[in-house]
Design an enzyme around this catalytic site. Structure first.
Site, short mmCIF file in Angstrom:
data_model
loop_
_atom_site.label_atom_id
_atom_site.label_comp_id
_atom_site.label_asym_id
_atom_site.label_seq_id
_atom_site.Cartn_x
_atom_site.Cartn_y
_atom_site.Cartn_z
N CYS A 140 0.84 -1.20 0.00
CA CYS A 140 0.00 0.00 0.00
C CYS A 140 0.87 1.25 0.00
O CYS A 140 1.30 1.72 1.05
CB CYS A 140 -0.93 -0.01 1.22
SG CYS A 140 -2.01 1.44 1.27
N CYS A 143 -0.49 4.16 1.93
CA CYS A 143 -0.35 4.06 3.39
C CYS A 143 1.09 4.36 3.82
O CYS A 143 1.32 5.03 4.82
CB CYS A 143 -0.68 2.65 3.90
SG CYS A 143 -2.12 1.91 3.18
N ASP A 144 2.04 3.79 3.11
CA ASP A 144 3.42 3.76 3.63
C ASP A 144 4.41 4.63 2.85
O ASP A 144 5.53 4.85 3.31
CB ASP A 144 3.94 2.31 3.60
CG ASP A 144 3.07 1.38 4.44
OD1 ASP A 144 2.57 1.85 5.47
OD2 ASP A 144 2.91 0.21 4.07
#
Ligand code: NAP
Length: 322
Positions: A140, A143-144
């Protein structure tokens, strides 16, 4: 056996937000939070996320497990009950519906399905180890990808679909260069996304590595590179990078429901009414990634979890079920 008003299957942001709303509506929801079906654990995909930095209301960010504990505690505070068990069988052909785990059989008037989806991985040993330890491997980018460790670095994205290009172009905001490793020499991504890709290539921010697969992930505490294999020539080489992002699709966790509910060709639950959480069976609602292959964010999952609880509450009221 008493009949539940709402049973929620799944304990990620969608399931637990549904639980918060259903509990506050005095429906006393019962949540099957799962145990380890399909390698998943209670709390869902965020349990594998080191830092959540895009959930509104947390300007400093917080870890995925901490966030899910807060969701869970909040739902419990209003009367949610939990079973840390995997659902093994459902029967939506009779009313009340029946939900079974190895330990319990429960009857319920409504069900909210929030079992999520799991990212597809290559399932290489080092890929899994570094993904779990926050060592620079992730499924992701949104997300990261904004973590300082990736700034101005060479990053690799695997995949040739919309997600690979979208996540790759997100990474170009921070990276030195994003290398798209694709097993063919043509993208699966939509025309618009391909245009974005070729523009970024022209700008020197993205680079394709065609006809190539990743056969190993290199690095000890964190990733130092990937081993690539050209599928046409068989040639292997090591490629240095500081981050690896997989974008090779997701699999919805719908195996339990496929004989009971309408699903699309990829197995996602089909929603029966636009903008609502109704499924093909009245009284069964779906929220979060299990019915959404487009957005897949914690905040959108939470939003649809709220919608599912409100839909269930209104449906119960319409049917006169107190
Ligand atoms: P996808 O369309 O299924 O693409 C997956 C990609 O990964 C494909 O290019 C596939 O290669 C590759 N792949 C699959 N398994 C692989 C493996 N084991 N090793 C190497 N490569 C592998 O998945 P997605 O990109 O996540 O998109 C899913 C859906 O969401 C699509 O309908 C998409 O349009 C939609 N979506 C839309 C947007 C947007 O509109 N903004 C953004 C993201 C996603 P092949 O091409 O060779 O099969």
């Amino acid at each position: 056996m008493s009949t539940e008003k709402v049973v929620i299957i799944g304990s990620g942001p969608a399931g637990l937000t549904g639980a918060i709303y259903a509990a506050r509506a005095a429906l006393k929801p019962l949540v099957f939070e799962g145990f380890n079906a399909g390698g998943l654990i209670p709390g869902g995909q965020l349990m594998f996320t080191t830092e959540v930095e895009n959930y509104p209301g947390f300007p400093e960010g917080l870890s995925g497990p901490k966030m899910m504990k807060a969701f869970r505690d909040q739902a419990e505070r209003f009367g949610t009950r939990y079973l840390r068990e995997d659902v093994t069988e459902v029967d939506f052909s009779r009313r009340p519906f029946v939900i079974k785990s190895d330990e319990h059989t429960v009857e319920t008037h409504t069900v909210i399905i929030a079992t999520g989806a799991r990212a597809n991985w290559l399932n290489l040993e080092n890929e899994q180890r570094l993904a779990k330890s926050g060592g620079g491997v992730s499924a992701c980018a949104v997300c990261d990808g904004a973590m300082p460790v990736y700034r101005n670095q060479e990053l690799v994205v695997i995949g040739g679909g919309d997600s690979a290009i979208e996540e790759g172009s997100y990474l170009t905001k921070f990276a030195g260069k994003v290398h798209i490793v694709h097993r063919r020499d043509q993208l699966r991504a939509s025309k618009a996304m391909q245009e974005r890709f070729f523009k970024l290539v022209d700008e020197g921010k993205m680079e394709p590595i065609w006809n190539t697969v990743v056969t190993d992930v290199l690095g000890d505490a964190s990733i130092t590179g990937v081993r690539l294999k050209n599928v046409k020539t068989g040639e292997q080489r090591d490629f240095a990078c500081k981050g690896l992002f997989l974008a090779i699709g997701h699999t919805p966790n719908t195996e339990l429901f496929k004989d009971h509910l309408d699903t699309d060709e990829k197995g996602y639950i089909k929603l029966a009414r636009p903008g609502r959480t109704y499924t093909s069976v009245e009284g069964v609602f779906a929220a979060g990634d299990v019915a959404d292959h487009t957005y897949r964010q914690a905040v959108t999952a939470a939003g649809t979890g709220c919608m599912a609880a409100l839909d269930a509450e209104r449906w119960l009221a319409e049917k006169g079920i107190e």
